[in-house]
Design a protein around this motif. Structure first.
Motif, PDB file in Angstrom:
ATOM      1  N   LYS A   1      24.616 -23.196 -93.113  1.00  0.00           N
ATOM      2  CA  LYS A   1      25.190 -24.546 -93.123  1.00  0.00           C
ATOM      3  C   LYS A   1      26.431 -24.589 -94.028  1.00  0.00           C
ATOM      4  O   LYS A   1      26.388 -24.098 -95.162  1.00  0.00           O
TER       5      LYS A   1
ATOM      6  N   GLY B   1      29.066 -27.147 -95.796  1.00  0.00           N
ATOM      7  CA  GLY B   1      29.252 -28.549 -96.169  1.00  0.00           C
ATOM      8  C   GLY B   1      30.684 -29.013 -95.980  1.00  0.00           C
ATOM      9  O   GLY B   1      31.574 -28.221 -95.636  1.00  0.00           O
ATOM     10  N   GLY B   2      30.903 -30.307 -96.239  1.00  0.00           N
ATOM     11  CA  GLY B   2      32.201 -30.936 -95.988  1.00  0.00           C
ATOM     12  C   GLY B   2      33.376 -30.233 -96.639  1.00  0.00           C
ATOM     13  O   GLY B   2      34.409 -30.007 -96.004  1.00  0.00           O
ATOM     14  N   THR B   3      33.219 -29.855 -97.926  1.00  0.00           N
ATOM     15  CA  THR B   3      34.361 -29.215 -98.580  1.00  0.00           C
ATOM     16  C   THR B   3      34.541 -27.785 -98.072  1.00  0.00           C
ATOM     17  O   THR B   3      35.627 -27.233 -98.167  1.00  0.00           O
TER      18      THR B   3
ATOM     19  N   ARG C   1      36.552 -35.165 -97.497  1.00  0.00           N
ATOM     20  CA  ARG C   1      36.024 -36.362 -98.132  1.00  0.00           C
ATOM     21  C   ARG C   1      36.874 -37.556 -97.749  1.00  0.00           C
ATOM     22  O   ARG C   1      37.948 -37.412 -97.178  1.00  0.00           O
TER      23      ARG C   1
ATOM     24  N   TYR D   1      25.994 -23.163 -97.659  1.00  0.00           N
ATOM     25  CA  TYR D   1      27.282 -22.833 -98.294  1.00  0.00           C
ATOM     26  C   TYR D   1      27.940 -24.113 -98.774  1.00  0.00           C
ATOM     27  O   TYR D   1      28.029 -25.089 -98.042  1.00  0.00           O
ATOM     28  N   THR D   2      28.418 -24.098-100.055  1.00  0.00           N
ATOM     29  CA  THR D   2      28.989 -25.297-100.628  1.00  0.00           C
ATOM     30  C   THR D   2      30.157 -24.948-101.544  1.00  0.00           C
ATOM     31  O   THR D   2      30.717 -23.841-101.433  1.00  0.00           O
ATOM     32  N   ASP D   3      30.519 -25.874-102.452  1.00  0.00           N
ATOM     33  CA  ASP D   3      31.702 -25.632-103.293  1.00  0.00           C
ATOM     34  C   ASP D   3      31.356 -25.232-104.717  1.00  0.00           C
ATOM     35  O   ASP D   3      32.204 -25.256-105.591  1.00  0.00           O
TER      36      ASP D   3
ATOM     37  N   MET E   1      22.792 -25.314-110.291  1.00  0.00           N
ATOM     38  CA  MET E   1      23.193 -25.069-111.673  1.00  0.00           C
ATOM     39  C   MET E   1      22.352 -25.901-112.645  1.00  0.00           C
ATOM     40  O   MET E   1      21.634 -26.815-112.235  1.00  0.00           O
TER      41      MET E   1
ATOM     42  N   ALA F   1      23.216 -28.076-114.604  1.00  0.00           N
ATOM     43  CA  ALA F   1      23.655 -29.490-114.582  1.00  0.00           C
ATOM     44  C   ALA F   1      24.831 -29.560-113.621  1.00  0.00           C
ATOM     45  O   ALA F   1      25.339 -28.512-113.182  1.00  0.00           O
ATOM     46  N   ASP F   2      25.269 -30.754-113.293  1.00  0.00           N
ATOM     47  CA  ASP F   2      26.430 -30.886-112.414  1.00  0.00           C
ATOM     48  C   ASP F   2      27.656 -30.301-113.125  1.00  0.00           C
ATOM     49  O   ASP F   2      28.050 -30.798-114.179  1.00  0.00           O
ATOM     50  N   PRO F   3      28.247 -29.242-112.569  1.00  0.00           N
ATOM     51  CA  PRO F   3      29.381 -28.604-113.258  1.00  0.00           C
ATOM     52  C   PRO F   3      30.589 -29.533-113.412  1.00  0.00           C
ATOM     53  O   PRO F   3      31.469 -29.265-114.224  1.00  0.00           O
ATOM     54  N   ARG F   4      30.603 -30.638-112.677  1.00  0.00           N
ATOM     55  CA  ARG F   4      31.715 -31.584-112.879  1.00  0.00           C
ATOM     56  C   ARG F   4      31.584 -32.304-114.216  1.00  0.00           C
ATOM     57  O   ARG F   4      32.543 -32.825-114.751  1.00  0.00           O
TER      58      ARG F   4
ATOM     59  N   ILE G   1      14.947 -31.510-108.949  1.00  0.00           N
ATOM     60  CA  ILE G   1      16.366 -31.553-109.333  1.00  0.00           C
ATOM     61  C   ILE G   1      17.145 -32.390-108.318  1.00  0.00           C
ATOM     62  O   ILE G   1      17.972 -33.227-108.679  1.00  0.00           O
TER      63      ILE G   1
ATOM     64  N   ALA H   1      20.830 -34.383-108.357  1.00  0.00           N
ATOM     65  CA  ALA H   1      21.766 -33.281-108.073  1.00  0.00           C
ATOM     66  C   ALA H   1      21.998 -33.218-106.574  1.00  0.00           C
ATOM     67  O   ALA H   1      21.138 -32.782-105.836  1.00  0.00           O
TER      68      ALA H   1
ATOM     69  N   VAL I   1      23.610 -31.391-104.716  1.00  0.00           N
ATOM     70  CA  VAL I   1      23.957 -30.100-104.119  1.00  0.00           C
ATOM     71  C   VAL I   1      23.074 -29.739-102.917  1.00  0.00           C
ATOM     72  O   VAL I   1      23.505 -29.062-102.002  1.00  0.00           O
TER      73      VAL I   1
HETATM   74  P1  ADP Z   1      28.538 -30.180 -99.570  1.00  0.00           P
HETATM   75  O1  ADP Z   1      29.730 -30.916 -99.061  1.00  0.00           O
HETATM   76  O2  ADP Z   1      28.720 -28.690 -99.519  1.00  0.00           O
HETATM   77  O3  ADP Z   1      27.244 -30.641 -98.970  1.00  0.00           O
HETATM   78  P2  ADP Z   1      27.941 -31.706-101.978  1.00  0.00           P
HETATM   79  O4  ADP Z   1      29.122 -32.416-102.544  1.00  0.00           O
HETATM   80  O5  ADP Z   1      26.944 -32.478-101.200  1.00  0.00           O
HETATM   81  O6  ADP Z   1      28.491 -30.459-101.135  1.00  0.00           O
HETATM   82  O7  ADP Z   1      27.164 -30.948-103.148  1.00  0.00           O
HETATM   83  C1  ADP Z   1      27.864 -30.068-104.001  1.00  0.00           C
HETATM   84  C2  ADP Z   1      28.169 -30.765-105.317  1.00  0.00           C
HETATM   85  O8  ADP Z   1      26.937 -31.068-105.970  1.00  0.00           O
HETATM   86  C3  ADP Z   1      28.914 -29.913-106.310  1.00  0.00           C
HETATM   87  O9  ADP Z   1      30.306 -29.999-106.128  1.00  0.00           O
HETATM   88  C4  ADP Z   1      28.455 -30.450-107.660  1.00  0.00           C
HETATM   89  O10 ADP Z   1      29.432 -31.281-108.275  1.00  0.00           O
HETATM   90  C5  ADP Z   1      27.247 -31.326-107.319  1.00  0.00           C
HETATM   91  N1  ADP Z   1      26.077 -31.040-108.173  1.00  0.00           N
HETATM   92  C6  ADP Z   1      25.366 -31.998-108.838  1.00  0.00           C
HETATM   93  N2  ADP Z   1      24.387 -31.433-109.545  1.00  0.00           N
HETATM   94  C7  ADP Z   1      24.444 -30.096-109.320  1.00  0.00           C
HETATM   95  C8  ADP Z   1      23.674 -28.981-109.773  1.00  0.00           C
HETATM   96  N3  ADP Z   1      22.611 -29.119-110.592  1.00  0.00           N
HETATM   97  N4  ADP Z   1      24.017 -27.744-109.333  1.00  0.00           N
HETATM   98  C9  ADP Z   1      25.069 -27.575-108.504  1.00  0.00           C
HETATM   99  N5  ADP Z   1      25.841 -28.587-108.050  1.00  0.00           N
HETATM  100  C10 ADP Z   1      25.541 -29.851-108.444  1.00  0.00           C
END
Ligand code: ADP
Ligand code: MG
Length: 405
Positions: free
Chosen positions: A7, A9-11, A45, A177-179, A184, A186-189, A208, A213, A215
């Motif tokens: 899979k 994701g959007g990004t 997005r 597959y994601t960005d 992680m 915590a949210d790396p942002r 989580i 989260a 993700v």
């Molecule tokens: P996609 O478009 O691939 O589905 P999402 O935006 O739905 O991606 O999910 C990925 C995002 O989730 C990351 O960019 C990150 O900021 C966020 N995120 C929040 N918590 C976590 C976490 N614990 N580990 C990894 N990513 C996280």
């Protein structure tokens, strides 16, 4: 047949460079001897031309009160555009590929537009494509009712598509597959030094995901767990190993590697929570009120009940509706909007003394006011004012030394 569901994701499909990387991962799966089944989200997005939120903005300018059936039909388009684009790319690279809407992939749902549940998957079309050596590319996030209406599965729905297809095709694994490089701490942002968890159990990652989260969607975890299919969360843009999600094998074996030895696995946050406190209210009236909230579709979290008092939180988008109900009843109450729920999650915290105290101390040390707490055998949550969100997440991440995992 060794199927692997992949899979993106959007990004991960938002521009040519990323789509080229996605194609590379698909071809690699083929070269590893697997039959890939690809699931894609809409490209990019809000603001990007083919993103779901862009379509929604467009239609609400025309009519703010569109029926959810029509909205679902519109929202299904972004994934269809992605899916045809990926087929075009795969074919131009010399691979045979075929696009499928959710309906064509046999994903049958109930008729809860906007957040439909998958009832069954009729996988004949996908199996026929796989048998003829074609790579199926499925539009994520959507399905069709028995009556033939197009539905969508709610935010994060493409994760669910990947999971139900994995289950229906008895896949070897489901790759998301994601960005980011995986699940992680915590949210790396918010936490720049958050680290990647190499291996995590379904139950822990479910918590989580449930606690904010985004993700991976919790529903997708549930399905993969039910089917006992491992999931791998990976970064589209590099070859890092990512996070493997599977059953509890590692910790059950008593392995005391650092990966499982830490009590807390990750810190999550959910923004826009509203805290409601009602005083001078007897238990019978509390029950009546909670029933009224439920019948208005307002779900309640972090609930503390006392003989003459009740405190709980709701999603901020329901704050006004809740205020009206409380005013009608005439209860003495206070409402705090814009709160955040910060949670520390770890499968092994059950019965471990002192963790709550460490959490509270870490927050108080930073002058963060804790409005409420709750704990279960895997999660300890604290409600804080919204402006303290980042500092609270950072404080707990530091307290449990999660950057060192
Ligand atoms: P996609 O478009 O691939 O589905 P999402 O935006 O739905 O991606 O999910 C990925 C995002 O989730 C990351 O960019 C990150 O900021 C966020 N995120 C929040 N918590 C976590 C976490 N614990 N580990 C990894 N990513 C996280
Ligand atoms: Mg997502």
């Amino acid at each position: 047949m060794r199927v692997v569901v992949q899979k993106f994701g959007g990004t991960s499909v938002s521009n040519q460079e990323k789509r080229a990387m996605a194609v590379k991962h698909i071809i690699e799966a083929k070269n590893r001897g697997f039959l890939p089944v690809v699931v894609v989200s809409a490209m990019g997005r809000k603001g990007d031309p083919y993103a779901t939120d862009t379509f929604l903005d467009f239609i609400t300018c025309i009519n703010e009160d569109m029926h959810s059936r029509e909205l679902d039909l519109l929202m299904s388009c972004g994934e269809i555009i992605s899916c045809v684009t990926m087929v075009g790319l795969l074919e131009s690279t010399g691979y045979r590929a075929k696009s499928f809407t959710g309906a064509q992939a046999g994903i049958i749902t109930d008729d809860e537009f906007n957040c439909a549940k998958v009832l069954t998957v009729k996988s004949d079309n996908l199996l026929a494509a796989l048998k003829s050596g074609v790579i199926p590319v499925v539009a994520g996030f959507q399905g069709i009712t028995e009556k033939g209406d197009i539905t969508t599965l709610g935010r994060g729905g493409s994760d669910t598509t990947a999971a139900v297809l994995g289950e229906a095709l008895s896949a070897f694994s489901i790759e998301i597959y994601t960005d980011v490089d995986g699940i992680m701490t915590a949210d790396p942002r918010i936490v720049p030094n958050a680290s990647v968890l190499k291996h995590i159990s379904y139950s822990e990652v479910f918590q989580i995901a449930e606690q904010g989260a985004k993700v991976i969607h919790p529903r997708a975890i549930e399905i993969a767990m039910r089917a006992n299919i491992p999931m791998v969360i990976k970064n589209t843009m590099n070859n890092s190993e990512g996070t493997i999600i599977s059953s509890n094998l590692v910790s059950d074996a008593g392995d005391d590697s650092i990966e499982i030895y830490n009590l807390i696995t990750s810190i999550t946050h959910i923004k826009n929570r509203t805290q409601i406190a009602i005083s001078n209210i007897a238990l019978a009236a509390q029950n009546k009120l909670l029933a009224e909230f439920a019948s208005n579709g307002i779900s309640i979290d972090l609930i503390n009940i006392f003989p003459d008092k009740i405190i709980f939180t709701i999603d901020g988008c329901n704050s006004k509706k809740a205020g009206k109900i409380l005013a009608n009843y005439g209860f003495q109450h206070s409402i705090i909007d814009g709160c955040s729920k910060i949670s520390a999650i770890g499968n092994r915290i059950r019965g471990k003394p002192g963790i709550m105290a460490r959490i509270i101390n870490a927050l108080v040390d930073k002058n963060i006011k804790v409005l409420q707490t709750a704990d279960s055998h895997t999660t300890i949550s604290c409600l804080v004012h919204g402006e303290d969100t980042v500092e609270a997440v950072l404080a707990l991440h530091e307290e449990f030394k999660l950057d060192k995992r």
